[in-house]
Design a protein around this motif. Structure first.
Motif, PDB file in Angstrom:
ATOM      1  N   SER A 184     -27.558  33.757   8.740  1.00 27.99           N
ATOM      2  CA  SER A 184     -26.588  34.392   7.855  1.00 27.99           C
ATOM      3  C   SER A 184     -27.288  35.265   6.823  1.00 27.99           C
ATOM      4  O   SER A 184     -26.818  36.359   6.497  1.00 27.99           O
ATOM      5  N   GLY A 185     -28.415  34.775   6.289  1.00 28.54           N
ATOM      6  CA  GLY A 185     -29.172  35.580   5.339  1.00 28.54           C
ATOM      7  C   GLY A 185     -29.656  36.884   5.948  1.00 28.54           C
ATOM      8  O   GLY A 185     -29.602  37.942   5.300  1.00 28.54           O
ATOM      9  N   MET A 186     -30.100  36.834   7.203  1.00 28.31           N
ATOM     10  CA  MET A 186     -30.553  38.051   7.872  1.00 28.31           C
ATOM     11  C   MET A 186     -29.392  39.019   8.111  1.00 28.31           C
ATOM     12  O   MET A 186     -29.542  40.234   8.000  1.00 28.31           O
ATOM     13  N   MET A 187     -28.207  38.475   8.417  1.00 20.89           N
ATOM     14  CA  MET A 187     -27.039  39.333   8.612  1.00 20.89           C
ATOM     15  C   MET A 187     -26.639  40.007   7.303  1.00 20.89           C
ATOM     16  O   MET A 187     -26.271  41.185   7.282  1.00 20.89           O
ATOM     17  N   ILE A 188     -26.728  39.270   6.189  1.00 23.06           N
ATOM     18  CA  ILE A 188     -26.427  39.860   4.883  1.00 23.06           C
ATOM     19  C   ILE A 188     -27.468  40.922   4.537  1.00 23.06           C
ATOM     20  O   ILE A 188     -27.145  41.960   3.949  1.00 23.06           O
ATOM     21  N   LEU A 189     -28.719  40.675   4.910  1.00 25.48           N
ATOM     22  CA  LEU A 189     -29.776  41.659   4.686  1.00 25.48           C
ATOM     23  C   LEU A 189     -29.464  42.967   5.408  1.00 25.48           C
ATOM     24  O   LEU A 189     -29.626  44.061   4.844  1.00 25.48           O
ATOM     25  N   ILE A 190     -29.001  42.876   6.645  1.00 23.79           N
ATOM     26  CA  ILE A 190     -28.655  44.077   7.422  1.00 23.79           C
ATOM     27  C   ILE A 190     -27.491  44.821   6.776  1.00 23.79           C
ATOM     28  O   ILE A 190     -27.446  46.056   6.760  1.00 23.79           O
TER      29      ILE A 190
END
Length: 260
Positions: free
Chosen positions: A220-226
């Motif tokens: 989820s953190g990586m998706m928010i980063l994108i």
């Protein structure tokens, strides 16, 4: 014989239904909702097995066995429903309805929006009610900015644990995946607080919840980063806060970094 939908197609449809309509079974307002049944099982185990007069080791072993038994039963029921759904398109529709009750995004999104609107017009009571739907934080000692932060944190956590977690679990393991996921999460929330009454009995629930949430939370953190550049967020700030975040809390840290 009519074709039976693929389980990944069922997943995509369930995500779309939850995103645009919310759960058709209205979440926890139904006494036979699967999450309520799991929560009742956790409460029963706590009442019957976590007796104060037992030794710490005894209660720890009982907590391990209770979690293992309930998670196994939930997984077997999920797998059985999957097998039945593979044989009949009508049962595939039932699996779809059940899956939408295990993905909780629309409801938490609506709660966050309601908290935002209530704060914008100065209705603190309505904002507190909306906050209670997505966070366990007590708003009595929070100012308006604190309520807003708590609501955003609660929504970020639910993005990981009520969305990415059960979605990933279903994609990998079918309906058994989110069934086991929610069994571990509900046991962890009810029994894994670490208070004296549950220090021993909730030991397995705490560690199991910590382990299973690590991957979805980081995903989820990586998706928010994108998504951060699309919302004028700073990707470097997102990365920095995620690196500094303790434990499986990347989703909250990513939102914090993206919003500055």
């Amino acid at each position: 014989m009519a074709a039976v939908p693929d389980h990944l197609l069922i997943l995509l449809i369930a995500i779309a239904i939850d995103a645009y309509l919310g759960a058709p079974l209205l979440r926890r307002r139904w006494r036979w909702h699967p999450l309520i049944l799991i929560d009742r099982a956790a409460a029963w185990c706590d009442e019957k097995l976590n007796r104060p007069h037992r030794s710490e080791l005894d209660r720890r072993i009982r907590g391990v066995l209770a979690l293992a038994a309930c998670a196994t039963l939930a997984g077997l029921i999920g797998r059985l429903l999957d097998l039945i759904g593979m044989q009949d398109p009508l049962m595939s529709f039932m699996v779809l309805l059940l899956l939408t009750t295990l993905i909780d995004q629309r409801e938490s999104h609506n709660a966050l929006r309601q908290a935002e609107l209530a704060l914008s017009i100065g209705d603190r009571d309505a904002a507190s009610i909306a906050l209670s739907r997505i966070s366990d934080r007590d708003p009595i000692h929070l100012d308006d900015h604190g309520v807003a932060r708590a609501a955003i944190e609660g929504r970020a956590e639910r993005f990981a644990r009520h969305g990415a977690g059960p979605i990933l679990a279903y994609a990998l393991f079918g309906l058994a995946g989110p069934a086991v996921w929610w069994a571990i999460l509900n046991f962890g929330r009810r029994l894994g607080g670490g208070d004296p009454a549950h220090q021993a009995f909730g030991w397995a629930a705490r560690w199991a919840m910590w382990l299973v949430t690590m991957i979805p939370d980081r995903l989820s953190g990586m998706m928010i980063l994108i998504a951060a550049p699309m919302l004028r967020g700073a990707p470097l700030a997102v990365v920095r806060t995620m690196i500094l975040a303790p434990g499986p809390q990347w989703s909250i840290a990513a939102v914090a970094g993206g919003l500055g």
